[in-house]
Design a protein around this motif. Sequence first.
Motif, PDB file in Angstrom:
ATOM      1  N   THR A  39      33.889  40.237  46.002  1.00 45.49           N
ATOM      2  CA  THR A  39      35.126  40.190  45.222  1.00 45.49           C
ATOM      3  C   THR A  39      35.545  38.638  45.100  1.00 45.49           C
ATOM      4  O   THR A  39      35.286  38.111  46.212  1.00 45.49           O
ATOM      5  CB  THR A  39      36.273  41.000  45.679  1.00 45.49           C
ATOM      6  OG1 THR A  39      35.709  42.289  45.599  1.00 45.49           O
ATOM      7  CG2 THR A  39      37.396  40.709  45.048  1.00 45.49           C
ATOM      8  N   ASN A  40      35.833  37.991  44.064  1.00 48.58           N
ATOM      9  CA  ASN A  40      35.909  36.609  44.003  1.00 48.58           C
ATOM     10  C   ASN A  40      37.765  36.688  43.773  1.00 48.58           C
ATOM     11  O   ASN A  40      38.513  37.346  43.506  1.00 48.58           O
ATOM     12  CB  ASN A  40      35.662  36.116  42.640  1.00 48.58           C
ATOM     13  CG  ASN A  40      33.924  36.301  42.902  1.00 48.58           C
ATOM     14  OD1 ASN A  40      33.411  36.043  43.826  1.00 48.58           O
ATOM     15  ND2 ASN A  40      33.529  36.744  41.473  1.00 48.58           N
ATOM     16  N   ASN A  41      37.958  35.386  44.275  1.00 44.75           N
ATOM     17  CA  ASN A  41      39.511  34.899  44.391  1.00 44.75           C
ATOM     18  C   ASN A  41      39.956  34.589  42.579  1.00 44.75           C
ATOM     19  O   ASN A  41      39.465  33.751  41.984  1.00 44.75           O
ATOM     20  CB  ASN A  41      39.863  33.971  45.158  1.00 44.75           C
ATOM     21  CG  ASN A  41      41.307  33.664  45.238  1.00 44.75           C
ATOM     22  OD1 ASN A  41      41.993  33.471  44.413  1.00 44.75           O
ATOM     23  ND2 ASN A  41      41.631  33.308  46.592  1.00 44.75           N
ATOM     24  N   PRO A  64      38.719  35.931  48.161  1.00 45.98           N
ATOM     25  CA  PRO A  64      40.328  36.446  48.296  1.00 45.98           C
ATOM     26  C   PRO A  64      40.695  36.910  49.570  1.00 45.98           C
ATOM     27  O   PRO A  64      41.854  37.299  49.926  1.00 45.98           O
ATOM     28  CB  PRO A  64      40.106  37.638  47.367  1.00 45.98           C
ATOM     29  CG  PRO A  64      38.718  38.394  47.753  1.00 45.98           C
ATOM     30  CD  PRO A  64      38.044  37.006  47.666  1.00 45.98           C
ATOM     31  N   GLY A  65      39.862  36.573  50.717  1.00 43.98           N
ATOM     32  CA  GLY A  65      40.019  37.072  51.949  1.00 43.98           C
ATOM     33  C   GLY A  65      39.726  38.617  52.023  1.00 43.98           C
ATOM     34  O   GLY A  65      38.917  38.967  51.414  1.00 43.98           O
ATOM     35  N   GLY A  66      39.966  38.971  53.289  1.00 44.89           N
ATOM     36  CA  GLY A  66      39.623  40.369  53.540  1.00 44.89           C
ATOM     37  C   GLY A  66      40.536  40.938  54.857  1.00 44.89           C
ATOM     38  O   GLY A  66      41.396  40.374  55.584  1.00 44.89           O
ATOM     39  N   SER A  67      40.542  42.322  54.901  1.00 39.55           N
ATOM     40  CA  SER A  67      39.633  43.190  54.408  1.00 39.55           C
ATOM     41  C   SER A  67      40.388  43.776  53.201  1.00 39.55           C
ATOM     42  O   SER A  67      39.675  44.428  52.387  1.00 39.55           O
ATOM     43  CB  SER A  67      39.376  44.366  55.238  1.00 39.55           C
ATOM     44  OG  SER A  67      40.534  44.946  55.819  1.00 39.55           O
ATOM     45  N   GLY A 121      40.021  42.831  47.777  1.00 43.37           N
ATOM     46  CA  GLY A 121      40.254  43.599  46.652  1.00 43.37           C
ATOM     47  C   GLY A 121      41.691  43.717  46.067  1.00 43.37           C
ATOM     48  O   GLY A 121      42.017  43.689  44.652  1.00 43.37           O
ATOM     49  N   SER A 122      42.436  44.478  47.065  1.00 43.98           N
ATOM     50  CA  SER A 122      43.820  44.785  46.726  1.00 43.98           C
ATOM     51  C   SER A 122      44.599  43.455  46.345  1.00 43.98           C
ATOM     52  O   SER A 122      45.226  43.405  45.220  1.00 43.98           O
ATOM     53  CB  SER A 122      44.421  45.235  48.010  1.00 43.98           C
ATOM     54  OG  SER A 122      43.695  46.195  48.778  1.00 43.98           O
ATOM     55  N   ALA A 123      44.514  42.274  47.010  1.00 44.42           N
ATOM     56  CA  ALA A 123      44.985  41.088  46.466  1.00 44.42           C
ATOM     57  C   ALA A 123      44.725  40.478  45.318  1.00 44.42           C
ATOM     58  O   ALA A 123      45.508  40.110  44.457  1.00 44.42           O
ATOM     59  CB  ALA A 123      45.231  40.072  47.647  1.00 44.42           C
ATOM     60  N   ALA A 124      43.357  40.632  45.124  1.00 41.76           N
ATOM     61  CA  ALA A 124      42.820  39.962  43.878  1.00 41.76           C
ATOM     62  C   ALA A 124      43.336  40.596  42.891  1.00 41.76           C
ATOM     63  O   ALA A 124      43.486  40.267  41.768  1.00 41.76           O
ATOM     64  CB  ALA A 124      41.123  39.719  43.961  1.00 41.76           C
ATOM     65  N   ALA A 125      43.284  42.123  42.885  1.00 38.62           N
ATOM     66  CA  ALA A 125      43.637  43.004  41.567  1.00 38.62           C
ATOM     67  C   ALA A 125      45.319  42.845  41.450  1.00 38.62           C
ATOM     68  O   ALA A 125      45.503  42.591  40.184  1.00 38.62           O
ATOM     69  CB  ALA A 125      43.154  44.464  42.229  1.00 38.62           C
ATOM     70  N   VAL A 126      45.819  42.558  42.247  1.00 37.59           N
ATOM     71  CA  VAL A 126      47.265  42.506  41.737  1.00 37.59           C
ATOM     72  C   VAL A 126      47.782  40.917  41.531  1.00 37.59           C
ATOM     73  O   VAL A 126      48.354  41.005  40.733  1.00 37.59           O
ATOM     74  CB  VAL A 126      48.160  42.676  43.278  1.00 37.59           C
ATOM     75  CG1 VAL A 126      49.581  42.301  43.199  1.00 37.59           C
ATOM     76  CG2 VAL A 126      48.183  44.199  43.614  1.00 37.59           C
ATOM     77  N   ALA A 127      47.093  40.043  41.856  1.00 38.74           N
ATOM     78  CA  ALA A 127      47.207  38.568  41.832  1.00 38.74           C
ATOM     79  C   ALA A 127      46.879  38.373  40.183  1.00 38.74           C
ATOM     80  O   ALA A 127      47.497  37.727  39.557  1.00 38.74           O
ATOM     81  CB  ALA A 127      46.355  37.713  42.535  1.00 38.74           C
ATOM     82  N   TYR A 140      45.815  34.045  50.509  1.00 43.20           N
ATOM     83  CA  TYR A 140      44.714  33.436  49.690  1.00 43.20           C
ATOM     84  C   TYR A 140      44.835  33.635  48.381  1.00 43.20           C
ATOM     85  O   TYR A 140      44.553  32.790  47.423  1.00 43.20           O
ATOM     86  CB  TYR A 140      43.302  33.813  50.204  1.00 43.20           C
ATOM     87  CG  TYR A 140      43.102  33.191  51.434  1.00 43.20           C
ATOM     88  CD1 TYR A 140      43.531  32.411  52.393  1.00 43.20           C
ATOM     89  CD2 TYR A 140      41.702  34.222  52.104  1.00 43.20           C
ATOM     90  CE1 TYR A 140      42.876  31.821  53.380  1.00 43.20           C
ATOM     91  CE2 TYR A 140      41.258  33.551  53.234  1.00 43.20           C
ATOM     92  CZ  TYR A 140      41.898  32.624  53.927  1.00 43.20           C
ATOM     93  OH  TYR A 140      41.457  32.231  55.281  1.00 43.20           O
ATOM     94  N   CYS A 141      45.545  34.751  47.836  1.00 42.43           N
ATOM     95  CA  CYS A 141      45.620  34.925  46.451  1.00 42.43           C
ATOM     96  C   CYS A 141      47.150  34.887  45.834  1.00 42.43           C
ATOM     97  O   CYS A 141      47.300  35.158  44.710  1.00 42.43           O
ATOM     98  CB  CYS A 141      45.496  36.461  46.088  1.00 42.43           C
ATOM     99  SG  CYS A 141      43.482  36.798  46.489  1.00 42.43           S
TER     100      CYS A 141
END
Length: 490
Positions: free
Chosen positions: A142-144, A152-155, A158-164, A186-187
């Motif tokens: 997954t990318n930022n 985008p960080g972990g774990s 995907g959550s933060a990237a999708a919302v951002a 990060y996001c």
Amino acid sequence: MNELTYLTATEMGTWIRERKISAEEATRQAFQRITSLNPELNAIVAHDEKAAMEAAKLADKEIQEGTYRGPLHGVPITIKDSFSTTGLATTSGFTRLKGYIPPRDAAVVNRLKQAGAVLLGKTNVPPLLMDMQTDNDIYGRTNNPWDLARTPGGSSGGSAAAVAAGLSYLDIGSDIGGSLRVPAHYCGVFSLKPTEGAVPATGHMPGFEGTADYASSRHLACYGPVARSIEDLAAAFSIISGSNSNSGLPHGPQPLPPSSMEQPLHIRWMEELPGYPTSRAIREQLRQFVKKLEQRGMRVEQVTAPPLDVRKAWETWGKIIDAELNSTTPALIRGLTHLMTLRLSREIPSASMLVPLTFKNYMRVLTIREQLIRSFEQFMTDCDLFLCPVSCTTSFPHMAKTKMVGYQPIYKQPLFVDETPQNYWIATTFYTSLFNVTGSPVVTMPIGFDEQGLPIGIQCVGKRWRDRDLLKGASTLYSICPEWLAPAFS
């Protein structure tokens, strides 16, 4: 389209309730955006568009009939791929669970569905959630959305990237050492790590049934929302928190109702831990933020001494994790591993093992944890909120693992805090894991950007079981920040 994309979850819920848009239209537009942008981002890794559209149509029908289930009724959301979902694969990024479809929903998923939310799909994670980057052999990396060359960080990456990126209005993630807070930082989004025990764990990381006759990971882990506003965090928390009705057992005390926090707020803050510097940009943004708080008449107090014994806290975190997640490892292998990692644990106290793993030693480390909790709660007695960095840096370029030891990734190359090399785990988790040990609730919120345009967030820490006070106080603090910005990628 962008106007709809970046409504907050509660704003979208209001639009749906007032019939400015239907849940069906909102869900269809979300899938159009996923189709367009997710191939580059790879944040959402499993979805069932037909089931989501049916759920959206049902949400519209209920509103037409006068049934309104609350602020997330009809709102398209996602769930971290570590919570069980009927009809959707739940893998925790672990190849042995590829294609595994659980027989029932996790407690938090069930509660969100009962509240009328529409499940779009699942968001990506590292294998067994054991990394601060999001990449696995099932779904890939997954990318930022602020910079696709960065993590985008972990774990809960995907959550933060999708919302951002506006692919989802809200997501639910988990956090045992920073897994909600680091991705939010990060996001450039918001997260809530609730008080430990405030949200039930039932259905988290399913698929291992039968491997042991007890549940591991009894302590430190928390489950909470990722969103684009503090109001969304509060709405989601009100839905997913409380005793575990799925098992009939109480999971923990009920979070306390909001109290009348005194005004002006009394805030303590720290810009870095001695010996573990944060980047100049993070320090500068935190100082500017605190200065604005002072200008608004809030009582602000900088502290230079840590509010608890940080080394003991990191060692306690490591020993509890080791004891609970590695309890079935044969004693001989544990002993050899301990000898081989002694040097590592001196550098990284959170890598400490509990050796020998006896009942007496386990109870001793839990007692030490209780002492650390009391120490931090005493520090918080006469203040409302504690502010500090999330991690030492902003989002960094994707980094390859040096090797794997069991399921644990090893990184020998450093991360750079400005010009200073720092160990990967220290730079990413040392500021966050402290509050898994104390069990404290933490709101992460964006306050600015570094010189490269990457988001900077802070941890806003509250008192145990005072999650709603924390949300109320964090909202007051965030009111001084500029309006939330979406990444240019979108």
